[in-house]
Design an enzyme around this catalytic site. Structure first.
Site, PDB file in Angstrom:
ATOM      1  CB  VAL A 110      70.968  -2.289 -21.727  1.00  0.00           C
ATOM      2  CG1 VAL A 110      71.314  -2.658 -20.296  1.00  0.00           C
ATOM      3  CG2 VAL A 110      69.459  -2.117 -21.866  1.00  0.00           C
ATOM      4  CG  HIS A 128      72.468  -2.297 -15.389  1.00  0.00           C
ATOM      5  ND1 HIS A 128      71.482  -1.414 -15.033  1.00  0.00           N
ATOM      6  CD2 HIS A 128      73.137  -2.588 -14.234  1.00  0.00           C
ATOM      7  CE1 HIS A 128      71.553  -1.167 -13.724  1.00  0.00           C
ATOM      8  NE2 HIS A 128      72.551  -1.863 -13.231  1.00  0.00           N
ATOM      9  CB  CYS A 136      73.684 -20.515 -23.601  1.00  0.00           C
ATOM     10  SG  CYS A 136      72.860 -22.055 -23.122  1.00  0.00           S
ATOM     11  CB  CYS A 157      70.652 -21.844 -26.830  1.00  0.00           C
ATOM     12  SG  CYS A 157      72.443 -21.756 -26.869  1.00  0.00           S
ATOM     13  CG  ASN A 222      65.552  13.113 -12.470  1.00  0.00           C
ATOM     14  OD1 ASN A 222      64.374  13.133 -12.823  1.00  0.00           O
ATOM     15  ND2 ASN A 222      66.184  11.984 -12.222  1.00  0.00           N
ATOM     16  CD  GLU A 224      59.867  12.491 -10.994  1.00  0.00           C
ATOM     17  OE1 GLU A 224      58.869  12.908 -11.601  1.00  0.00           O
ATOM     18  OE2 GLU A 224      59.932  11.400 -10.417  1.00  0.00           O
ATOM     19  CB  ALA A 240      68.797  15.423 -19.078  1.00  0.00           C
TER      20      ALA A 240
END
Ligand code: OAD
Ligand code: ZN
Length: 256
Positions: A110, A128, A136, A157, A222, A224, A240
């Site tokens: 994100v 995501h 809101c 808000c 990765n 692992e 990576a």
């Protein structure tokens, strides 16, 4: 499944084939990709979920129970994101696009770092959401795009309710349009590369399996082994930001 060295002869042989995959590579990314940019992962040692559960920090009930704690976590992460720069993994994915090999990036991250690195927006599916946006909690429609982390939390808000981060929480549905785009990317891809994700969160957790069942090779990068490693085509173990640029460089050399 094999744990593989990128310089293996078999891989090099494959690279020549991979190089012919015009727009044919789809990339899935997770938090491990942004680790070298100074952003934390969620699971495992030092991960966010070590001190608090995912439900406490990233669910509607967690937010209703303790909005201040949740906003504190997001504010800290927003601060880190505003300070972060893309790393060598992000740039190697840009290189793939420049080589004409990239289909889509399906990211669980994100942080917006794929955009910042320079990949085209139409190549990136942010499953995501974005941590630098909020809206809101009671859906009055008011949204905020942040250019710095909020000072006062929990963020109120305009309507008097609370704002919430515009990211997908546990128990919430993902944007159906994004799911559709991601599924199409998987179905039309010729190679799937999965980088820096533990592979436990739906729908990314099932995409590699889906690809394998459709005879699409899957390469994993990765530090692992993960639950995906048992069935993917190759797993390249290592950070990576080191292994993936090496892979892209070899690919570039093999398609000249
Ligand atoms: P995780 O924290 O679950 O997994 C991060 C993965 O990155 C692990 O498998 C690590 O081994 C690996 N890793 C760490 N450093 C690495 C490096 N330098 N190079 C390569 N790999 C590395 O993060 P995600 O799989 O992204 O969702 O988590 C999925 C989702 O769960 C997140 O998007 C988030 C979280 O709850 C939401 O917030 C909705
Ligand atoms: Zn409102």
């Amino acid at each position: 499944m094999e744990l593989s060295e990128i310089s293996d002869e078999k891989i090099l042989e494959n690279l020549t084939q991979v190089g012919k995959l015009s727009d044919g590579i789809t990339i899935i990314t997770g938090a491990g990709v942004s680790k070298a940019s100074g952003l934390n992962t969620f699971r495992g040692k030092g991960g966010y979920y070590q001190n608090h559960s995912a439900e406490e920090l990233a669910s509607r009930s967690g937010f209703m129970n303790n909005p201040k704690l949740v906003w504190q976590w997001y504010r800290d992460r927003m601060r880190a994101v505003f300070a972060a720069k893309p790393n060598q993994t992000h740039y190697a994915i840009v290189e793939l696009e420049n080589m004409g090999l990239l289909n889509k990036i399906i990211t669980q991250n994100v942080d917006g770092l794929h955009h910042m690195a320079g990949n085209s927006s139409d190549k990136i599916i942010e499953m995501h959401g974005r941590i630098t946006e909020s809206h809101c909690f009671q859906n009055c429609g008011y949204r905020i795009e942040w250019d710095h982390a909020p000072e006062h939390i929990p963020v109120e808000c305009k309507c008097g309710a609370l704002q919430r981060p515009s990211v997908v929480w546990f128990g919430e549905s993902l944007d159906p349009e994004k799911i559709e785009q991601a599924e199409e990317a998987i179905l039309t891809t010729k190679l799937l590369i999965v980088i820096g994700t533990s592979g436990v969160v739906y729908p990314v957790a099932i995409f590699p399996k889906y690809a394998i069942n459709n005879n699409i090779p899957v390469y994993e990068f990765n530090t692992e082994k993960t639950i995906l490693s048992d069935y993917v085509t190759y797993t390249f173990i290592g950070p990576a930001e080191i292994t993936f640029p090496k892979f892209v460089k070899l690919l570039a050399e093999n398609i000249k």
